[in-house]
Design an enzyme around this catalytic site. Structure first.
Site, PDB file in Angstrom:
ATOM      1  N   ASP A 203       0.871  -1.199   0.000  1.00 35.54           N
ATOM      2  CA  ASP A 203       0.000   0.000   0.000  1.00 35.54           C
ATOM      3  C   ASP A 203       0.896   1.234   0.000  1.00 35.54           C
ATOM      4  O   ASP A 203       2.129   1.123   0.004  1.00 35.54           O
ATOM      5  CB  ASP A 203      -0.941  -0.029   1.229  1.00 35.54           C
ATOM      6  CG  ASP A 203      -2.246   0.731   0.994  1.00 35.54           C
ATOM      7  OD1 ASP A 203      -2.185   1.945   0.737  1.00 35.54           O
ATOM      8  OD2 ASP A 203      -3.330   0.116   1.090  1.00 35.54           O
ATOM      9  N   GLY A 229       4.425   1.053  -1.862  1.00 36.99           N
ATOM     10  CA  GLY A 229       4.494   1.267  -3.307  1.00 36.99           C
ATOM     11  C   GLY A 229       3.193   1.805  -3.857  1.00 36.99           C
ATOM     12  O   GLY A 229       2.184   1.880  -3.148  1.00 36.99           O
ATOM     13  N   ASP A 230       3.270   2.173  -5.122  1.00 36.96           N
ATOM     14  CA  ASP A 230       2.107   2.674  -5.848  1.00 36.96           C
ATOM     15  C   ASP A 230       1.684   1.557  -6.799  1.00 36.96           C
ATOM     16  O   ASP A 230       2.482   1.139  -7.649  1.00 36.96           O
ATOM     17  CB  ASP A 230       2.529   3.935  -6.621  1.00 36.96           C
ATOM     18  CG  ASP A 230       1.370   4.562  -7.371  1.00 36.96           C
ATOM     19  OD1 ASP A 230       0.498   3.821  -7.859  1.00 36.96           O
ATOM     20  OD2 ASP A 230       1.353   5.803  -7.471  1.00 36.96           O
ATOM     21  N   PHE A 231       0.456   1.063  -6.639  1.00 38.14           N
ATOM     22  CA  PHE A 231       0.085  -0.113  -7.449  1.00 38.14           C
ATOM     23  C   PHE A 231      -0.138   0.207  -8.931  1.00 38.14           C
ATOM     24  O   PHE A 231      -0.399  -0.687  -9.721  1.00 38.14           O
ATOM     25  CB  PHE A 231      -1.040  -0.935  -6.837  1.00 38.14           C
ATOM     26  CG  PHE A 231      -2.316  -0.215  -6.437  1.00 38.14           C
ATOM     27  CD1 PHE A 231      -2.895   0.747  -7.224  1.00 38.14           C
ATOM     28  CD2 PHE A 231      -2.956  -0.588  -5.251  1.00 38.14           C
ATOM     29  CE1 PHE A 231      -4.079   1.364  -6.854  1.00 38.14           C
ATOM     30  CE2 PHE A 231      -4.141   0.030  -4.855  1.00 38.14           C
ATOM     31  CZ  PHE A 231      -4.707   1.017  -5.663  1.00 38.14           C
ATOM     32  N   HIS A 250     -13.129  -1.463  -7.451  1.00 40.20           N
ATOM     33  CA  HIS A 250     -14.309  -0.581  -7.577  1.00 40.20           C
ATOM     34  C   HIS A 250     -13.954   0.904  -7.424  1.00 40.20           C
ATOM     35  O   HIS A 250     -14.752   1.764  -7.761  1.00 40.20           O
ATOM     36  CB  HIS A 250     -15.412  -0.989  -6.587  1.00 40.20           C
ATOM     37  CG  HIS A 250     -15.206  -0.541  -5.176  1.00 40.20           C
ATOM     38  ND1 HIS A 250     -16.255  -0.371  -4.293  1.00 40.20           N
ATOM     39  CD2 HIS A 250     -14.080  -0.237  -4.483  1.00 40.20           C
ATOM     40  CE1 HIS A 250     -15.763   0.030  -3.128  1.00 40.20           C
ATOM     41  NE2 HIS A 250     -14.462   0.111  -3.212  1.00 40.20           N
TER      42      HIS A 250
HETATM   43  C1  LIG Z   1     -10.974   1.359  -0.295  1.00 32.45           C
HETATM   44  S1  LIG Z   1      -9.437   1.085   0.508  1.00 32.45           S
HETATM   45  C2  LIG Z   1      -9.472  -0.688   0.675  1.00 32.45           C
HETATM   46  C3  LIG Z   1      -8.660  -1.172   1.845  1.00 32.45           C
HETATM   47  C4  LIG Z   1      -8.766  -2.671   2.122  1.00 32.45           C
HETATM   48  N1  LIG Z   1      -8.188  -3.458   1.043  1.00 32.45           N
HETATM   49  C5  LIG Z   1     -10.197  -3.091   2.382  1.00 32.45           C
HETATM   50  O1  LIG Z   1     -10.617  -4.125   1.892  1.00 32.45           O
HETATM   51  O2  LIG Z   1     -10.902  -2.393   3.123  1.00 32.45           O
HETATM   52  C6  LIG Z   1      -8.303   1.343  -0.839  1.00 32.45           C
HETATM   53  C7  LIG Z   1      -6.838   1.162  -0.467  1.00 32.45           C
HETATM   54  O3  LIG Z   1      -6.046   1.378  -1.643  1.00 32.45           O
HETATM   55  C8  LIG Z   1      -4.896   2.112  -1.272  1.00 32.45           C
HETATM   56  N2  LIG Z   1      -4.405   2.828  -2.452  1.00 32.45           N
HETATM   57  C9  LIG Z   1      -5.028   3.811  -3.148  1.00 32.45           C
HETATM   58  N3  LIG Z   1      -4.265   4.201  -4.197  1.00 32.45           N
HETATM   59  C10 LIG Z   1      -3.134   3.449  -4.150  1.00 32.45           C
HETATM   60  C11 LIG Z   1      -1.985   3.383  -4.971  1.00 32.45           C
HETATM   61  N4  LIG Z   1      -1.853   4.163  -6.059  1.00 32.45           N
HETATM   62  N5  LIG Z   1      -1.026   2.481  -4.656  1.00 32.45           N
HETATM   63  C12 LIG Z   1      -1.153   1.672  -3.547  1.00 32.45           C
HETATM   64  N6  LIG Z   1      -2.241   1.682  -2.741  1.00 32.45           N
HETATM   65  C13 LIG Z   1      -3.217   2.569  -3.034  1.00 32.45           C
HETATM   66  C14 LIG Z   1      -5.399   3.042  -0.191  1.00 32.45           C
HETATM   67  O4  LIG Z   1      -4.328   3.562   0.596  1.00 32.45           O
HETATM   68  C15 LIG Z   1      -6.339   2.136   0.581  1.00 32.45           C
HETATM   69  O5  LIG Z   1      -5.687   1.445   1.613  1.00 32.45           O
END
Ligand SMILES: C[S@@+](CC[C@H](N)C(=O)[O-])C[C@H]1O[C@@H](n2cnc3c(N)ncnc32)[C@H](O)[C@@H]1O
Length: 353
Positions: A203, A229-231, A250
Protein backbone atom coordinates in the site's frame (compact mmCIF):
# COMPACT_ATOMS: atom_id res chain seq x y z
CA UNK A 1 -38.73 12.05 14.09
CA UNK A 2 -40.33 9.80 16.64
CA UNK A 3 -43.16 8.60 14.36
CA UNK A 4 -43.10 5.14 12.91
CA UNK A 5 -42.22 5.49 9.20
CA UNK A 6 -45.10 3.20 8.15
CA UNK A 7 -47.60 5.64 9.66
CA UNK A 8 -46.24 8.63 7.73
CA UNK A 9 -47.74 10.12 4.62
CA UNK A 10 -45.53 10.40 1.49
CA UNK A 11 -45.42 14.17 2.11
CA UNK A 12 -44.12 13.62 5.67
CA UNK A 13 -41.55 11.05 4.57
CA UNK A 14 -40.10 13.27 1.85
CA UNK A 15 -40.20 16.38 4.00
CA UNK A 16 -38.23 14.58 6.71
CA UNK A 17 -35.74 13.15 4.17
CA UNK A 18 -35.06 16.65 2.91
CA UNK A 19 -33.89 17.69 6.37
CA UNK A 20 -31.25 14.93 6.60
CA UNK A 21 -28.45 17.50 6.40
CA UNK A 22 -29.31 18.81 9.86
CA UNK A 23 -29.22 15.39 11.54
CA UNK A 24 -25.75 14.73 10.10
CA UNK A 25 -24.43 18.04 11.41
CA UNK A 26 -26.08 17.68 14.82
CA UNK A 27 -24.49 14.27 15.32
CA UNK A 28 -21.14 15.46 13.97
CA UNK A 29 -21.09 18.45 16.32
CA UNK A 30 -22.05 16.28 19.29
CA UNK A 31 -19.14 13.93 18.48
CA UNK A 32 -16.66 16.70 17.74
CA UNK A 33 -17.41 18.41 21.06
CA UNK A 34 -17.45 15.04 22.85
CA UNK A 35 -20.74 16.04 24.49
CA UNK A 36 -21.72 12.48 25.32
CA UNK A 37 -18.27 11.58 26.69
CA UNK A 38 -18.42 14.58 29.03
CA UNK A 39 -21.96 13.85 30.21
CA UNK A 40 -21.08 10.18 30.65
CA UNK A 41 -18.12 11.21 32.81
CA UNK A 42 -20.57 12.89 35.19
CA UNK A 43 -20.58 16.52 34.09
CA UNK A 44 -24.21 17.43 34.00
CA UNK A 45 -24.75 21.16 34.32
CA UNK A 46 -24.66 23.30 31.21
CA UNK A 47 -22.38 25.98 32.75
CA UNK A 48 -19.84 23.27 33.70
CA UNK A 49 -19.95 21.80 30.23
CA UNK A 50 -19.72 25.19 28.55
CA UNK A 51 -16.61 26.01 30.61
CA UNK A 52 -14.93 22.77 29.49
CA UNK A 53 -15.88 23.29 25.86
CA UNK A 54 -15.29 27.02 25.88
CA UNK A 55 -18.79 27.31 24.41
CA UNK A 56 -21.47 29.97 24.72
CA UNK A 57 -23.72 28.83 27.62
CA UNK A 58 -26.99 29.85 26.04
CA UNK A 59 -26.14 28.43 22.60
CA UNK A 60 -24.92 25.19 24.17
CA UNK A 61 -28.15 24.87 26.15
CA UNK A 62 -30.17 25.30 22.94
CA UNK A 63 -28.00 22.73 21.15
CA UNK A 64 -28.41 20.20 23.98
CA UNK A 65 -32.18 20.72 23.90
CA UNK A 66 -32.07 19.81 20.20
CA UNK A 67 -30.10 16.65 21.03
CA UNK A 68 -33.05 15.74 23.28
CA UNK A 69 -35.41 16.16 20.32
CA UNK A 70 -33.40 13.66 18.25
CA UNK A 71 -33.18 11.20 21.17
CA UNK A 72 -29.45 11.52 21.85
CA UNK A 73 -30.02 13.06 25.30
CA UNK A 74 -32.86 13.08 27.81
CA UNK A 75 -33.78 16.02 29.95
CA UNK A 76 -34.32 15.33 33.65
CA UNK A 77 -37.02 16.91 35.83
CA UNK A 78 -34.39 19.32 37.23
CA UNK A 79 -33.52 20.44 33.68
CA UNK A 80 -30.12 18.69 33.56
CA UNK A 81 -29.19 16.51 30.60
CA UNK A 82 -28.37 12.80 30.56
CA UNK A 83 -27.27 10.48 27.78
CA UNK A 84 -30.01 8.29 26.21
CA UNK A 85 -29.46 4.66 25.17
CA UNK A 86 -29.06 5.88 21.56
CA UNK A 87 -26.64 8.61 22.63
CA UNK A 88 -24.39 6.06 24.39
CA UNK A 89 -23.23 4.94 20.94
CA UNK A 90 -21.61 8.37 20.43
CA UNK A 91 -19.21 7.70 23.30
CA UNK A 92 -15.66 7.27 22.00
CA UNK A 93 -15.00 4.37 24.38
CA UNK A 94 -18.23 2.44 23.69
CA UNK A 95 -17.49 -0.99 22.16
CA UNK A 96 -20.03 -0.28 19.37
CA UNK A 97 -19.15 3.40 19.10
CA UNK A 98 -20.22 5.18 15.93
CA UNK A 99 -18.13 8.25 16.81
CA UNK A 100 -15.38 7.56 14.22
CA UNK A 101 -17.93 7.02 11.48
CA UNK A 102 -19.85 10.18 12.37
CA UNK A 103 -16.64 12.18 12.60
CA UNK A 104 -15.51 10.96 9.17
CA UNK A 105 -18.93 11.67 7.65
CA UNK A 106 -18.92 15.18 9.11
CA UNK A 107 -15.38 16.00 7.96
CA UNK A 108 -15.27 14.25 4.59
CA UNK A 109 -18.54 12.73 3.32
CA UNK A 110 -20.78 15.67 4.13
CA UNK A 111 -18.79 18.32 2.25
CA UNK A 112 -17.98 15.82 -0.53
CA UNK A 113 -21.71 15.14 -1.06
CA UNK A 114 -22.07 18.70 -2.36
CA UNK A 115 -20.27 17.39 -5.44
CA UNK A 116 -22.97 14.87 -6.37
CA UNK A 117 -24.70 17.16 -8.87
CA UNK A 118 -21.33 17.96 -10.48
CA UNK A 119 -20.55 14.24 -10.69
CA UNK A 120 -23.92 13.45 -12.26
CA UNK A 121 -23.60 16.21 -14.85
CA UNK A 122 -19.98 15.55 -15.82
CA UNK A 123 -19.27 11.93 -14.85
CA UNK A 124 -16.17 13.31 -13.10
CA UNK A 125 -15.49 12.92 -9.34
CA UNK A 126 -17.45 15.47 -7.33
CA UNK A 127 -14.86 15.06 -4.57
CA UNK A 128 -12.11 16.71 -6.65
CA UNK A 129 -14.51 19.51 -7.59
CA UNK A 130 -15.23 20.26 -3.91
CA UNK A 131 -11.80 19.65 -2.35
CA UNK A 132 -9.54 20.64 -5.27
CA UNK A 133 -7.63 17.35 -5.13
CA UNK A 134 -8.29 13.64 -5.49
CA UNK A 135 -9.65 11.43 -2.72
CA UNK A 136 -6.44 9.58 -1.77
CA UNK A 137 -4.29 12.74 -2.23
CA UNK A 138 -6.57 14.44 0.28
CA UNK A 139 -5.68 11.80 2.86
CA UNK A 140 -1.95 12.30 2.20
CA UNK A 141 -2.46 15.99 2.97
CA UNK A 142 -4.67 15.26 6.00
CA UNK A 143 -3.12 12.18 7.65
CA UNK A 144 -5.48 12.22 10.67
CA UNK A 145 -8.42 11.81 8.25
CA UNK A 146 -6.49 9.14 6.35
CA UNK A 147 -6.09 7.20 9.60
CA UNK A 148 -9.80 7.62 10.29
CA UNK A 149 -10.62 6.33 6.78
CA UNK A 150 -8.31 3.33 7.27
CA UNK A 151 -10.02 2.59 10.60
CA UNK A 152 -13.42 2.60 8.88
CA UNK A 153 -12.03 0.25 6.24
CA UNK A 154 -10.87 -2.02 9.08
CA UNK A 155 -14.43 -1.98 10.43
CA UNK A 156 -15.71 -2.88 6.95
CA UNK A 157 -13.29 -5.81 6.75
CA UNK A 158 -14.40 -6.92 10.24
CA UNK A 159 -18.04 -6.76 9.13
CA UNK A 160 -17.46 -9.23 6.29
CA UNK A 161 -14.32 -11.22 7.02
CA UNK A 162 -16.02 -14.05 8.92
CA UNK A 163 -18.11 -14.86 5.86
CA UNK A 164 -15.16 -14.39 3.46
CA UNK A 165 -13.14 -16.98 5.36
CA UNK A 166 -16.15 -19.31 5.58
CA UNK A 167 -16.87 -18.94 1.85
CA UNK A 168 -13.37 -19.24 0.42
CA UNK A 169 -10.80 -21.82 1.49
CA UNK A 170 -7.49 -20.04 2.10
CA UNK A 171 -5.73 -23.14 3.42
CA UNK A 172 -2.90 -24.34 1.22
CA UNK A 173 -1.75 -20.84 0.23
CA UNK A 174 1.69 -20.29 1.75
CA UNK A 175 2.09 -16.65 0.73
CA UNK A 176 -0.49 -13.90 0.24
CA UNK A 177 -0.03 -10.35 -1.03
CA UNK A 178 -2.90 -8.04 -0.07
CA UNK A 179 -2.61 -5.33 -2.72
CA UNK A 180 -4.02 -2.05 -1.32
CA UNK A 181 -4.36 -3.93 1.95
CA UNK A 182 -4.66 -0.72 3.99
CA UNK A 183 -3.80 -0.97 7.68
CA UNK A 184 -3.51 -4.76 7.53
CA UNK A 185 -6.95 -5.82 8.79
CA UNK A 186 -7.50 -8.68 6.33
CA UNK A 187 -3.85 -9.84 6.35
CA UNK A 188 -3.96 -10.10 10.16
CA UNK A 189 -7.14 -12.16 10.11
CA UNK A 190 -5.66 -14.54 7.54
CA UNK A 191 -2.38 -14.82 9.48
CA UNK A 192 -4.26 -15.56 12.69
CA UNK A 193 -6.51 -18.14 11.02
CA UNK A 194 -3.72 -19.89 9.07
CA UNK A 195 -0.43 -20.14 10.95
CA UNK A 196 1.46 -21.26 7.80
CA UNK A 197 0.43 -18.20 5.76
CA UNK A 198 2.97 -15.44 5.25
CA UNK A 199 1.11 -12.22 4.40
CA UNK A 200 2.39 -9.03 2.77
CA UNK A 201 0.48 -5.76 2.64
CA UNK A 202 1.30 -3.56 -0.35
CA UNK A 203 0.00 0.00 0.00
CA UNK A 204 1.01 3.66 0.02
CA UNK A 205 3.95 4.54 2.34
CA UNK A 206 1.90 6.32 5.05
CA UNK A 207 -0.71 3.57 5.12
CA UNK A 208 1.71 0.65 5.45
CA UNK A 209 3.21 2.30 8.53
CA UNK A 210 -0.21 1.82 10.14
CA UNK A 211 -0.17 -1.83 9.03
CA UNK A 212 3.34 -2.28 10.43
CA UNK A 213 2.26 -0.90 13.83
CA UNK A 214 -0.87 -3.06 13.81
CA UNK A 215 1.10 -6.25 13.12
CA UNK A 216 3.54 -5.36 15.91
CA UNK A 217 0.66 -4.76 18.37
CA UNK A 218 -0.84 -8.15 17.46
CA UNK A 219 2.49 -9.98 17.66
CA UNK A 220 2.27 -10.80 13.94
CA UNK A 221 5.41 -9.01 12.71
CA UNK A 222 7.13 -12.29 11.75
CA UNK A 223 4.18 -13.59 9.74
CA UNK A 224 3.10 -10.28 8.19
CA UNK A 225 5.30 -7.94 6.17
CA UNK A 226 4.68 -4.58 4.56
CA UNK A 227 5.87 -3.18 1.24
CA UNK A 228 5.38 0.47 0.27
CA UNK A 229 4.49 1.27 -3.31
CA UNK A 230 2.11 2.67 -5.85
CA UNK A 231 0.09 -0.11 -7.45
CA UNK A 232 -0.07 1.82 -10.74
CA UNK A 233 3.68 2.44 -10.99
CA UNK A 234 5.69 0.08 -8.79
CA UNK A 235 6.07 -3.67 -9.15
CA UNK A 236 3.88 -5.72 -6.81
CA UNK A 237 5.91 -8.34 -4.83
CA UNK A 238 6.19 -11.31 -7.17
CA UNK A 239 5.78 -15.06 -6.96
CA UNK A 240 3.16 -15.24 -4.17
CA UNK A 241 0.63 -18.07 -4.17
CA UNK A 242 -2.27 -15.69 -3.68
CA UNK A 243 -2.95 -12.03 -4.56
CA UNK A 244 -5.92 -10.26 -3.01
CA UNK A 245 -7.58 -7.05 -4.21
CA UNK A 246 -10.23 -6.27 -1.62
CA UNK A 247 -12.31 -3.16 -2.24
CA UNK A 248 -9.73 -1.88 -4.73
CA UNK A 249 -11.01 -2.39 -8.28
CA UNK A 250 -14.31 -0.58 -7.58
CA UNK A 251 -12.31 2.60 -6.77
CA UNK A 252 -11.17 2.99 -10.39
CA UNK A 253 -12.35 3.38 -13.98
CA UNK A 254 -11.65 0.52 -16.40
CA UNK A 255 -8.32 1.92 -17.57
CA UNK A 256 -6.90 2.29 -14.04
CA UNK A 257 -8.45 -0.98 -12.87
CA UNK A 258 -6.77 -2.73 -15.81
CA UNK A 259 -3.46 -1.18 -14.87
CA UNK A 260 -3.70 -2.61 -11.29
CA UNK A 261 -4.75 -6.02 -12.61
CA UNK A 262 -1.93 -6.08 -15.18
CA UNK A 263 0.55 -5.16 -12.47
CA UNK A 264 -0.70 -8.09 -10.36
CA UNK A 265 -0.64 -10.41 -13.37
CA UNK A 266 3.01 -9.47 -13.99
CA UNK A 267 3.84 -10.55 -10.42
CA UNK A 268 1.97 -13.87 -10.63
CA UNK A 269 3.52 -17.15 -11.67
CA UNK A 270 1.74 -20.08 -13.30
CA UNK A 271 0.32 -21.41 -10.02
CA UNK A 272 -0.72 -18.05 -8.55
CA UNK A 273 -4.35 -17.20 -7.85
CA UNK A 274 -5.83 -13.70 -7.74
CA UNK A 275 -8.93 -12.88 -5.71
CA UNK A 276 -11.04 -9.79 -6.17
CA UNK A 277 -13.32 -9.16 -3.20
CA UNK A 278 -16.03 -6.73 -4.27
CA UNK A 279 -19.74 -6.14 -4.41
CA UNK A 280 -21.40 -7.27 -7.63
CA UNK A 281 -23.87 -4.83 -9.17
CA UNK A 282 -27.31 -6.50 -9.29
CA UNK A 283 -29.76 -6.37 -12.20
CA UNK A 284 -32.30 -4.47 -10.10
CA UNK A 285 -31.40 -1.72 -7.64
CA UNK A 286 -33.50 -3.06 -4.78
CA UNK A 287 -31.83 -6.48 -4.98
CA UNK A 288 -28.75 -4.93 -3.30
CA UNK A 289 -29.38 -1.35 -2.11
CA UNK A 290 -26.02 -1.18 -0.28
CA UNK A 291 -24.19 -2.01 -3.51
CA UNK A 292 -26.11 0.68 -5.40
CA UNK A 293 -25.24 3.21 -2.66
CA UNK A 294 -21.59 2.17 -2.85
CA UNK A 295 -21.67 2.68 -6.62
CA UNK A 296 -22.87 6.28 -6.17
CA UNK A 297 -20.10 6.82 -3.60
CA UNK A 298 -17.57 5.61 -6.16
CA UNK A 299 -19.05 8.04 -8.71
CA UNK A 300 -18.78 10.88 -6.21
CA UNK A 301 -15.40 10.13 -4.65
CA UNK A 302 -13.29 8.59 -7.40
CA UNK A 303 -13.72 7.49 -10.99
CA UNK A 304 -14.81 4.07 -9.82
CA UNK A 305 -17.95 1.99 -10.08
CA UNK A 306 -19.51 -1.24 -8.84
CA UNK A 307 -19.52 -3.77 -11.70
CA UNK A 308 -21.61 -6.71 -12.82
CA UNK A 309 -20.12 -10.20 -12.85
CA UNK A 310 -19.80 -9.98 -16.63
CA UNK A 311 -17.91 -6.69 -16.38
CA UNK A 312 -15.41 -8.32 -13.98
CA UNK A 313 -15.08 -11.25 -16.35
CA UNK A 314 -14.28 -8.87 -19.25
CA UNK A 315 -11.85 -6.79 -17.21
CA UNK A 316 -9.97 -9.89 -16.05
CA UNK A 317 -9.81 -11.23 -19.61
CA UNK A 318 -8.39 -7.92 -20.88
CA UNK A 319 -5.70 -8.15 -18.16
CA UNK A 320 -4.67 -11.65 -19.30
CA UNK A 321 -6.51 -13.39 -16.48
CA UNK A 322 -9.27 -16.01 -16.49
CA UNK A 323 -12.17 -15.88 -14.05
CA UNK A 324 -12.32 -19.40 -12.59
CA UNK A 325 -15.11 -19.15 -10.02
CA UNK A 326 -17.32 -16.62 -8.24
CA UNK A 327 -18.13 -17.24 -4.57
CA UNK A 328 -21.03 -15.01 -3.44
CA UNK A 329 -21.26 -14.24 0.25
CA UNK A 330 -23.37 -12.05 2.49
CA UNK A 331 -21.86 -9.35 4.66
CA UNK A 332 -21.52 -10.88 8.16
CA UNK A 333 -23.18 -7.84 9.70
CA UNK A 334 -26.25 -6.63 7.80
CA UNK A 335 -27.46 -3.17 8.83
CA UNK A 336 -31.17 -2.26 8.75
CA UNK A 337 -31.84 -5.37 6.65
CA UNK A 338 -30.23 -3.64 3.62
CA UNK A 339 -28.72 -6.23 1.32
CA UNK A 340 -25.37 -6.03 -0.41
CA UNK A 341 -24.05 -8.40 -3.05
CA UNK A 342 -20.54 -9.40 -2.03
CA UNK A 343 -18.44 -11.99 -3.85
CA UNK A 344 -14.95 -13.45 -3.93
CA UNK A 345 -13.99 -13.58 -7.62
CA UNK A 346 -11.23 -16.09 -8.24
CA UNK A 347 -8.95 -15.89 -11.29
CA UNK A 348 -5.73 -17.35 -12.68
CA UNK A 349 -3.35 -16.55 -15.50
CA UNK A 350 -4.93 -17.28 -18.90
CA UNK A 351 -1.84 -19.31 -19.74
CA UNK A 352 -2.21 -21.49 -16.59
CA UNK A 353 -3.85 -24.88 -17.04
C1 LIG B 1 -10.97 1.36 -0.30
S1 LIG B 1 -9.44 1.08 0.51
C2 LIG B 1 -9.47 -0.69 0.68
C3 LIG B 1 -8.66 -1.17 1.84
C4 LIG B 1 -8.77 -2.67 2.12
N1 LIG B 1 -8.19 -3.46 1.04
C5 LIG B 1 -10.20 -3.09 2.38
O1 LIG B 1 -10.62 -4.13 1.89
O2 LIG B 1 -10.90 -2.39 3.12
C6 LIG B 1 -8.30 1.34 -0.84
C7 LIG B 1 -6.84 1.16 -0.47
O3 LIG B 1 -6.05 1.38 -1.64
C8 LIG B 1 -4.90 2.11 -1.27
N2 LIG B 1 -4.41 2.83 -2.45
C9 LIG B 1 -5.03 3.81 -3.15
N3 LIG B 1 -4.26 4.20 -4.20
C10 LIG B 1 -3.13 3.45 -4.15
C11 LIG B 1 -1.99 3.38 -4.97
N4 LIG B 1 -1.85 4.16 -6.06
N5 LIG B 1 -1.03 2.48 -4.66
C12 LIG B 1 -1.15 1.67 -3.55
N6 LIG B 1 -2.24 1.68 -2.74
C13 LIG B 1 -3.22 2.57 -3.03
C14 LIG B 1 -5.40 3.04 -0.19
O4 LIG B 1 -4.33 3.56 0.60
C15 LIG B 1 -6.34 2.14 0.58
O5 LIG B 1 -5.69 1.45 1.61
Amino acid sequence: MTMNSSSKTPYEVLREMSGGFMLTQLLYTAVKLRIVDHLHAGIITVPELSAILDADVSALNRFLRMLVVINILVQREDGCFEVSALGELLRHDHPDSLSNRIHYIGEVSYPAAQGISYAVQTGEPGFDHVFGMSFFDYFSHNPHLGTLFNELMRQGVADRVANVVQTYDFSGYGSVVDVGGGNGALAAVLAEAYSDISATVFDAPAVIEEARRYFAEKGLSEQCQVVAGDFFLDPVPNGAHLYVLSNIIHDWDDQKALSVLENCRAAMDSGSVLLIIEQIMPEKALDAPVTVASDVSMLLLLRGRERTEMEYDNLLARAGLRMTKVYPFEQSKVYSGRKSNWAVIESRLQSAV
